[in-house]
Design an enzyme around this catalytic site. Structure first.
Site, PDB file in Angstrom:
ATOM      1  N   CYS A  49       1.288  -1.425   0.135  1.00 23.76           N
ATOM      2  CA  CYS A  49       0.092  -0.054  -0.123  1.00 23.76           C
ATOM      3  C   CYS A  49       0.803   1.352  -0.208  1.00 23.76           C
ATOM      4  CB  CYS A  49      -0.656  -0.244   0.993  1.00 23.76           C
ATOM      5  SG  CYS A  49      -1.719   1.203   1.330  1.00 23.76           S
ATOM      6  N   CYS A  52       0.397   3.102   3.888  1.00 29.11           N
ATOM      7  CA  CYS A  52       0.533   2.259   4.691  1.00 29.11           C
ATOM      8  C   CYS A  52       1.690   3.472   5.509  1.00 29.11           C
ATOM      9  CB  CYS A  52       1.002   1.513   4.951  1.00 29.11           C
ATOM     10  SG  CYS A  52      -1.423   0.526   5.135  1.00 29.11           S
ATOM     11  N   HIS A 112      -5.024   0.257   7.788  1.00 26.31           N
ATOM     12  CA  HIS A 112      -5.124   0.125   6.199  1.00 26.31           C
ATOM     13  C   HIS A 112      -6.920  -1.018   6.005  1.00 26.31           C
ATOM     14  CE1 HIS A 112      -3.692  -0.694   2.107  1.00 26.31           C
ATOM     15  NE2 HIS A 112      -4.832  -1.825   2.246  1.00 26.31           N
ATOM     16  N   ASN A 150     -13.614  10.138  -0.844  1.00 24.78           N
ATOM     17  CA  ASN A 150     -13.635   9.342  -1.975  1.00 24.78           C
ATOM     18  C   ASN A 150     -13.650   8.681  -1.694  1.00 24.78           C
ATOM     19  OD1 ASN A 150     -14.627  10.900  -4.458  1.00 24.78           O
ATOM     20  ND2 ASN A 150     -12.127  10.974  -4.681  1.00 24.78           N
ATOM     21  N   SER A 158      -8.955   5.195  -5.249  1.00 29.53           N
ATOM     22  CA  SER A 158      -7.500   5.083  -5.750  1.00 29.53           C
ATOM     23  C   SER A 158      -7.085   3.936  -4.827  1.00 29.53           C
ATOM     24  CB  SER A 158      -6.825   5.851  -6.383  1.00 29.53           C
ATOM     25  OG  SER A 158      -6.488   6.602  -5.717  1.00 29.53           O
ATOM     26  N   HIS A 161      -6.914   2.214   1.212  1.00 24.62           N
ATOM     27  CA  HIS A 161      -6.377   2.275   2.595  1.00 24.62           C
ATOM     28  C   HIS A 161      -7.441   3.720   2.621  1.00 24.62           C
ATOM     29  CE1 HIS A 161      -3.161   2.507   5.779  1.00 24.62           C
ATOM     30  NE2 HIS A 161      -4.171   3.972   6.255  1.00 24.62           N
ATOM     31  N   HIS A 163      -8.426   6.710   3.604  1.00 24.65           N
ATOM     32  CA  HIS A 163      -8.128   8.114   3.338  1.00 24.65           C
ATOM     33  C   HIS A 163      -9.038   9.370   2.698  1.00 24.65           C
ATOM     34  CE1 HIS A 163      -7.594   7.057  -0.088  1.00 24.65           C
ATOM     35  NE2 HIS A 163      -7.651   7.846  -1.011  1.00 24.65           N
ATOM     36  N   GLN A 165      -8.702  13.737   1.015  1.00 24.30           N
ATOM     37  CA  GLN A 165      -7.809  15.261   0.447  1.00 24.30           C
ATOM     38  C   GLN A 165      -8.742  16.264   0.861  1.00 24.30           C
ATOM     39  OE1 GLN A 165      -6.782  14.167  -3.716  1.00 24.30           O
ATOM     40  NE2 GLN A 165      -8.377  12.412  -3.588  1.00 24.30           N
ATOM     41  N   GLU A 179     -23.608  27.529  -3.577  1.00 21.32           N
ATOM     42  CA  GLU A 179     -24.095  28.203  -2.597  1.00 21.32           C
ATOM     43  C   GLU A 179     -24.261  28.953  -1.784  1.00 21.32           C
ATOM     44  OE1 GLU A 179     -23.165  24.427   0.303  1.00 21.32           O
ATOM     45  OE2 GLU A 179     -23.869  23.266  -1.612  1.00 21.32           O
ATOM     46  N   GLN A 320     -32.290  13.256 -11.516  1.00 21.77           N
ATOM     47  CA  GLN A 320     -33.828  13.239 -11.580  1.00 21.77           C
ATOM     48  C   GLN A 320     -34.009  11.936 -10.887  1.00 21.77           C
ATOM     49  OE1 GLN A 320     -34.736   9.713 -12.974  1.00 21.77           O
ATOM     50  NE2 GLN A 320     -36.458   9.695 -12.204  1.00 21.77           N
TER      51      GLN A 320
HETATM   52  P1  H2U Z   1      -8.097   9.158  -4.052  1.00 23.59           P
HETATM   53  O1  H2U Z   1      -9.236   9.916  -2.599  1.00 23.59           O
HETATM   54  O2  H2U Z   1      -9.569   9.561  -5.299  1.00 23.59           O
HETATM   55  O3  H2U Z   1      -8.306   7.367  -3.989  1.00 23.59           O
HETATM   56  O4  H2U Z   1      -7.196   9.793  -4.790  1.00 23.59           O
HETATM   57  C1  H2U Z   1      -5.978   9.611  -4.002  1.00 23.59           C
HETATM   58  C2  H2U Z   1      -4.898   9.909  -3.659  1.00 23.59           C
HETATM   59  O5  H2U Z   1      -3.648   9.844  -3.552  1.00 23.59           O
HETATM   60  C3  H2U Z   1      -4.706  10.588  -5.472  1.00 23.59           C
HETATM   61  O6  H2U Z   1      -4.891  11.959  -5.916  1.00 23.59           O
HETATM   62  C4  H2U Z   1      -2.705  10.290  -4.398  1.00 23.59           C
HETATM   63  C5  H2U Z   1      -3.095  10.328  -5.288  1.00 23.59           C
HETATM   64  O7  H2U Z   1      -2.707  11.449  -6.266  1.00 23.59           O
HETATM   65  N1  H2U Z   1      -1.917   9.264  -3.918  1.00 23.59           N
HETATM   66  C6  H2U Z   1      -0.303  10.310  -3.558  1.00 23.59           C
HETATM   67  O8  H2U Z   1      -0.247  11.784  -3.951  1.00 23.59           O
HETATM   68  N2  H2U Z   1       0.631   9.678  -3.811  1.00 23.59           N
HETATM   69  C7  H2U Z   1       0.480   8.172  -3.457  1.00 23.59           C
HETATM   70  O9  H2U Z   1       1.638   6.900  -3.586  1.00 23.59           O
HETATM   71  C8  H2U Z   1      -0.455   7.174  -3.621  1.00 23.59           C
HETATM   72  C9  H2U Z   1      -2.041   8.007  -3.771  1.00 23.59           C
HETATM   73 ZN    ZN Z   2      -2.622   0.891   3.726  1.00 26.89          ZN
END
Ligand code: H2U
Ligand code: ZN
Length: 337
Positions: A49, A52, A112, A150, A158, A161, A163, A165, A179, A320
């Site tokens: 991962c 992690c 994780h 997300n 993606s 783990h 997380h 943003q 808004e 809808q």
């Molecule tokens: P998601 O929340 O959509 O999964 O996006 C995870 C973000 O984590 C994604 O924008 C970043 C990706 O660019 N990322 C890193 O910055 N470093 C990494 O090693 C893996 C993912």
């Molecule tokens: Zn992890």
């Protein structure tokens, strides 16, 4: 006309958009795609991962051996801190502008295998504190701060783990601007926050309430676009995450756990969603009547594998829905522990 049986439109008071509601359509047969059901809970540490503790990320940097929430600047950011793109005066039909910002990743915990729903209240409170701290720090430098998550592959997440943003930029993005406009108008006309007036209506009615505690209310908004969309908002006037006091933060950790557990119970799966916070814009300009809130936009419609797609009429004309927001709220209340 009965709103539970006949087609009608509802106005989103927060954006001014309309949504078409067609409850009479719920009986139609479904032969669409069945998506594969999500896998079991992952292990608490995955050597492969990127997120992690102690592992090397895709960008080549190594994560520290972090013990609580961990924030780092996205290795592949959508925004850059130096103003980009000299724009100059082009044709008015071909407008562009420079934008400055930053993108951060917030790992909720070193574990994780446990997402926001599976963390305990203390661990979830640490995530709440991280949201508040990020919001406070970034709002000093940027006009808009967007914490979001997300969850699930279905939503384009993606990494398994857990997380979220945080993106911040020096412009008011489209949704934020709408808004802000609606809340400002309501404030000018009535001298009260739009969402607090709305909350009073929902409390009096009750049909769309999902759950509540002393500081927070979760409801399916009258104008919800997604089947099980919810709005989470403080009972008292609060503009930004960092304005929440200790009690409200603890209550937030508690109600979040309850809401997310209900979501997971609804179709007996790790419920996918996009969620995010809308706090008042920063950058020195006032945002009268702005009330802090979080949106949860989950795509699932009728099972762990059948999702709603925003296509066809929705992409071309207007959002809808078939299931009424009142029916969705009732379903969520049923599965609340
Ligand atoms: P998601 O929340 O959509 O999964 O996006 C995870 C973000 O984590 C994604 O924008 C970043 C990706 O660019 N990322 C890193 O910055 N470093 C990494 O090693 C893996 C993912
Ligand atoms: Zn992890």
């Amino acid at each position: 006309m009965s709103l539970s049986e006949q087609p009608h439109r509802r106005r989103n008071a927060l954006t001014g958009d309309w949504v078409l509601v067609s409850p009479q359509r719920l009986q139609r047969p479904w032969q669409g795609a069945q998506e594969p059901a999500p896998r079991d809970r992952p292990p608490s540490y995955d050597p492969n991962c990127y997120l992690c503790p102690g592992n090397v990320r895709a960008g080549g940097r190594r994560n520290p051996d972090y013990r609580g929430p961990y924030v780092f600047t996205n290795d592949f950011p959508a925004l850059l801190p130096e103003a980009s793109g000299a724009t100059g005066a082009g044709h008015p039909l071909l407008r562009s502008e420079a934008v400055r910002g930053t993108c951060r990743v917030l790992c909720y915990s070193p574990d994780h295998g446990r997402g926001l729903a599976a963390l305990d209240d203390a661990e979830r409170l640490a995530v709440v504190e991280a949201w508040c701290a990020q919001s406070a720090e970034l709002r000093r430098a940027y006009r808009w701060v967007q914490p979001f998550e997300n969850r699930g592959e279905m939503m384009g997440c993606s990494s398994p783990h857990p997380h979220g943003q945080v993106w911040a930029l020096d412009r008011l993005p489209t949704v934020a601007a709408r808004e802000a406009e609606q809340q400002r108008r309501h404030w000018r006309r009535h001298g009260r926050a739009l969402l607090l007036d709305y909350l009073d209506l929902e409390a009096a009615d009750g049909a769309r309430l999902v759950t509540a505690n002393a500081h927070w209310v979760v409801l399916v908004p009258y104008w919800a676009a997604w089947p099980f969309e919810t709005l989470l908002l403080p009972r008292r006037a609060v503009a930004q995450l960092e304005d929440l006091d200790d009690e409200a933060r603890a209550a937030l950790a508690e109600i979040l756990g309850r809401l997310l557990a209900a979501y997971d119970a609804l179709f007996d799966c790790p419920f996918p969603y996009s969620m995010g916070w809308h706090g008042a814009p920063g950058g020195g300009r006032a945002a009268p009547g702005w009330q802090l809130h979080a949106h949860f936009y989950p795509p699932l419609l009728r099972s762990a594998t059948v999702r709603k797609h925003m296509v066809g009429f929705e992409l071309l004309a207007e959002v809808q829905r078939d299931l009424t927001p009142e029916a969705a709220a009732a379903r969520l209340r049923e599965v609340l522990g």
